[in-house]
Every structure is written in structure tokens, then in C-alpha cells.
Design a protein around this motif. Sequence first.
Motif, mmCIF file in Angstrom:
data_model
loop_
_atom_site.group_PDB
_atom_site.id
_atom_site.type_symbol
_atom_site.label_atom_id
_atom_site.label_comp_id
_atom_site.label_asym_id
_atom_site.label_seq_id
_atom_site.Cartn_x
_atom_site.Cartn_y
_atom_site.Cartn_z
ATOM 1 N N LYS A 120 0.824 -1.215 0.000
ATOM 2 C CA LYS A 120 0.000 0.000 0.000
ATOM 3 C C LYS A 120 0.852 1.257 0.000
ATOM 4 C CE LYS A 120 -3.914 -2.005 2.415
ATOM 5 N NZ LYS A 120 -3.798 -2.826 3.596
ATOM 6 N N VAL A 121 0.247 2.333 -0.523
ATOM 7 C CA VAL A 121 0.892 3.656 -0.517
ATOM 8 C C VAL A 121 0.038 4.574 0.350
ATOM 9 C CG1 VAL A 121 1.454 5.690 -1.917
ATOM 10 C CG2 VAL A 121 1.913 3.410 -2.800
ATOM 11 N N GLY A 122 0.678 5.430 1.076
ATOM 12 C CA GLY A 122 -0.120 6.334 1.903
ATOM 13 C C GLY A 122 0.687 7.477 2.483
ATOM 14 N N ILE A 123 0.105 8.088 3.504
ATOM 15 C CA ILE A 123 0.741 9.236 4.166
ATOM 16 C C ILE A 123 0.696 8.993 5.675
ATOM 17 C CG2 ILE A 123 0.253 10.938 2.367
ATOM 18 C CD1 ILE A 123 -2.260 11.757 4.024
ATOM 19 N N SER A 124 1.674 9.551 6.357
ATOM 20 C CA SER A 124 1.626 9.437 7.819
ATOM 21 C C SER A 124 1.980 10.776 8.443
ATOM 22 C CB SER A 124 2.583 8.354 8.311
ATOM 23 O OG SER A 124 3.898 8.832 8.319
#
Length: 644
Positions: A120-124
Motif C-alpha cells: 500500500k501507498v499512503g501518508i503518515s
Amino acid sequence: MKKAFFLSAVSLFLLGERTIAQDTKNAVITINANEKVGDISPMFYGLMTEEINYSYDGGLYAELIRNRAFKDNATKLDHWSLVQKGNAVGNMALDSIEQKGTALTRNLRLEITSADANNKVGISNDGFWGIPIRKNKIYTASFYAKTDAQFKGPLLVSLESADGKIVYDSAVVSNVAGDWKKYSVTLGTKEGIDTTSDGRFVITAKNKGTVWFSLVSLFPPTYNNRDNGNRKDIMKLLADMKPGFLRFPGGNYLQSKKIETRFDWKQTLGDISQRPTHDNNSWGYHSSDGMGIMEFLGWCEDLKMEPLLAVFDGLLLSHRSAMSLDSLKPYVQDALDEIEFVNGDASTKWGAVRIKLGHPKPYNVKYVEIGNEDFFDRVGKTWDARFTMFYDAIKAKYPNLQVISSNHVTTRTPDYEDIHDYFSFKKALKLAHKFDGYKRNDAKVFEGEWACREGVPTTNMLGALGDAAFLTGMERNADIVKMSCYAPLFVNVNPKGMQWKSDLIGYNNITSYGSPSYYLQKTFSENLGDQSVKSSIENVPMAADTTEQLFYSVTKDSKTGTLFLKVVNVSDTIQLTTININSDKKILSEGKEIVLTSDKVTDTNSITDPTKVVPVSGIAKGLGKHFTYSFKPHSVTVLRIGAK
Ligand code: AHR
């Protein structure tokens, strides 16, 4: 007041709790319990607050996402990181896609080029020095999202450890697609986990395409379960102080360096998506404006404090020069609007706005301060004229409002004059007498900012001793000193959290603590009564450098007759003191003693040792109309002396 050179307490012996003097040079405090000096205002002890030292963002305001509106930095996504799990590929960038109907102007663009259920790709977001993860808590997360035509699908929202290895909880937000929409989920932590201060908040996707995010928010449970509310632990520390009032929103934060970055109350109203945020260039970081005017007033309601509202009066911090009188008129109107907003009924323009925002009852604000520290108006020198403009306009429309000046003024007599005193321990010993000979036919005194600045980030025992000496002077002169509040109230103790040293309450994102000065003020305000009574001191012990070593005040509860004798011994020796009480009542032989002291004056409280320096209570024996008492070295003692 007679002064005697300090004699070490060599010739005394102790008899249980009672100390008998052998030395005729004891200090002697005489209390005329029947002679009132003045009434003590129930607002004598209050709080002062502004956005400094991460007081709200990263402090009292419970929001956990840092840079939630992507406005903290105009060119970079501070506190946000790209997450690429497994073989996933993507990138993120700061963007400014329009979001109609909101004040949100910046967003985060996430482009997902390669992803699937396992990659998965995302932001934190790393929060304010980490996202705090506590066991058994429900967190409310929300964000706005918009997608391109390609992206369709769920997003996974999770609370994780900083390295992503532990997932405390996650929730799926399905059907994220199309134009801007708000999405909300709750996340819960389990009973068995370890508390950690350095978690992270993550949103990931498993489908290709582009997603824009704005106003990403995460709240833990708040005090009184208020939406957009405050941290529970810090509110509890404040509630324990039982403060009489709250002075807000500043301080320098009210003024700022530029007109556009002052505390502009109209920009802090309503849902957080309606707040543009502003650069807090008074203290060097961006402000989310989550703590807006209604949140300040809600805070007052929660702790039953009188609001003391400061209005902007044209004095900026830049070169400390003030606006010209002509250009000031809109700001006078702005102050009138603000008062109408907080106090007006449904028939008024701004009262109706408040009602629409969910607070039908007027807040009934009774105290309004014009500006902050206008003694810095050294360039334009328009203070008197500016104060007159504001004072006349406010009093004409709201004659019952108590108007406070932030500097001495000659053209009008304000109801109160706000005086500020920051000092070292040494200076505290002089300032303890500041009000003894003070003018008594002028505005009432409001000590709107004061502190003995010893100890970093929060004060130490030396600071508390200086504070106590100064406070005894204010209590003795309670006929003119009507309100007081220490500043600054808060500090985030993390690296770069502090802009101003020696603060009252310290915290990180998990826990908070009160400084010795905090416990001192709490003890003093719990033992105050409603009258100051006539008293005097003789044979004040003096150090070799001729500074006084013993300070005191006497106040009384007029209903019960209980006397509150406060004695501050700043010397490193026991001070044997004779107390004589003239009273038409019998003085009870047993009372209460509360002592704040520590082995070293540099001793302090901290995150890891929050109660090293706290007051200790005990029974005081041997009291009467004439008794002696030994006051410990470097101590503050409150004696509650009962009368019948
Ligand atoms: O309390 C810190 C600052 O000190 C306040 O913002 C300002 O009013 C004062 O100079």
C-alpha cells in the motif's frame, strides 16, 4: 517596619510541633484580626493564556495531527511522510486545489502509481512530538478527500508505532471517490498495549490514482467530551487550581508583528474547516486556530472562570509602533463586534452569529482589556489617544463592562490597570513590597502577567520562593490588587517546544505536571479567605547583603474567622518567629500547617518526577494569641488558624 540583622536560629529548642524561643530577636508578626484592610476579590487568582510554548497546538487543544491543514510551511509538507509498504510506489506533494465553502486553501496530493492489497501507498503524520497512544481509548479521525477519475476504492486509516511494525487499530473508509467530501472513522486501542508517545497516524490506499487530502484531524477523548475540545489531564491540573478568571488571547499573541497575523477573532469561528489558520509570528510557529474565541469561552465555562477578554488595539510587536488614529477606527468597531458576539442577544448581528454557531446563551463577559503591554508604544506614542477611542466607544455601548488598560493612562480612569512583572529571585524580594506604598486612589490593580523566572522549562523551588514572596505582597495589599495571573501558563517540554523559560505547567503528548510554582499558587488560592487584615512584622531577618529573608501575609475568612498566615522563609536556616494575634475571638490551639519546601532550591518537578516538590499538610499545634513557630529553611508555610 523594623529590620534586624539575621541571626541564625542557634538558641532555640523544639518541643514537639511547638517551638519555644530563647532568642529575643525573633521576627515578630502581629495580626490585628478584627481590622480589615480590604476585601479580597474572588477573582484574586486567575489564569493567563496565549499561544506560546505550544500551549494549544501540541498542548491543551487536544488535536493530535500536526500541520493538519498543510499551512505550517508554504513550501513543504512538515510532519507528513510518504508511506510505501512492500513494493508499492507513489509520491506526495503540497497542492492547492480549491475546496469551495471552506477556508481551506492547501492540500496534500498523493499519487499512487503501483499498489495492491499487500503493498500500500499512503501518508503518515508524526503529530506533536509523536502521536500519543494510550490503552483503551477511542480516537476520532476525520479528513477531507477528493480523487481523480482513476482512483476508486477504500482507504485504510490506522494508528501505528513510529516504525509501522505495530498497528494499534485500523478502520476502512470505503467508497472514497469524486469531489471533496468529509470522511470520519473511530479507532480504538486495546487494554493490553503499552502507552507510547511516539506513534504515528497513517492513511493508506491499495488502488492506483490520485487522492487529495485536506484538514486531517485526530482527537482523543476530551475534557467534558467537548467537540474540538481540550486535553483531559491538563484541564484537571487547571481545575484543581480553581481559577477565578481566564485572561485571553494574549499576551503578544493578541498583537503579532503584522496586522494580518494578529489574533483575528472573526477568523476563528465555526467549524474548523472555516478557519484559515494564521502565522503565530509572535512566537514563531503556525497556529491552527482550533482554539478560537468560542473554545476559549467554552474553557471558561468548563472551569467556571470569568472570561477576561483582551481586544486588539492597534499596537503591533514590530518595532512596537501603533497604528495611526485614523486607521484605527475599523479595529474599534471590531472590538465592539467582538463584545456583541460574546454578549449580544438574537436581535444583534453578532449575537445572532453566535447563536447560529450553537451557543444561544450570551457568555456574559464582564471584563474587557484594551490591548497588551501598551507601555511598549514608544514610537508612535498614541496610547492615551488610542485608549480613549476604545474606552469611550465601549463604555458608550456597554456602560457596565469593566474596562482594563494595558498601560497607565492619563485621559481616562480605567476600572483596572494591567501591570506586568517578570523578575529574578533576587528582585522578587524587593518586589514583595511593590504595593505597600502604592497609589490608592487610581484604577484597581490587575497583575495580568507575573513570574519569578527561575528554572527551565518549568520553575524550580527558588522560583516558587520568589513567587511566594511576591504573592504575599499582593495579598497584603488586596485592597488595591484585585486580580492576578501568572505567565506563561504552559510549556511543551519537548526540544524546541519552549519559547519562554520558567513556565507553570509542563507536558509532553502523554503526561503533564505542575511546577513548584503551580503547587504554591494552588495552595495560596485554597487558603485565601475574603479579607486581608491589618498586620505588621518586626525584627525581619536580613542576609549579609541586606536582603530580607522572611515575607508574610495574613488574610481571613470573615464567616468562620479562620486566619491564613503565609510565611515565606527564603533563608537557609530555620526562622523562629513569634506570632501575636489581637482578636475578639478565642484562637484555637490546633490548626493546619501546609509546607512547600525541598532539600535544594534547584529541585523541581518534571515529566519523570512530577511530584518531587509538593506541599505537605500536617496539624499545627500550640497556636493561640501568642505563640512561636519555626519556619523551615527555604520554605513556604501556610498556617490555618481557627477562631471561635
Ligand atoms: O508571557 C510572555 C510574554 O511576556 C507575553 O506574551 C507578553 O505580554 C509579555 O511581554
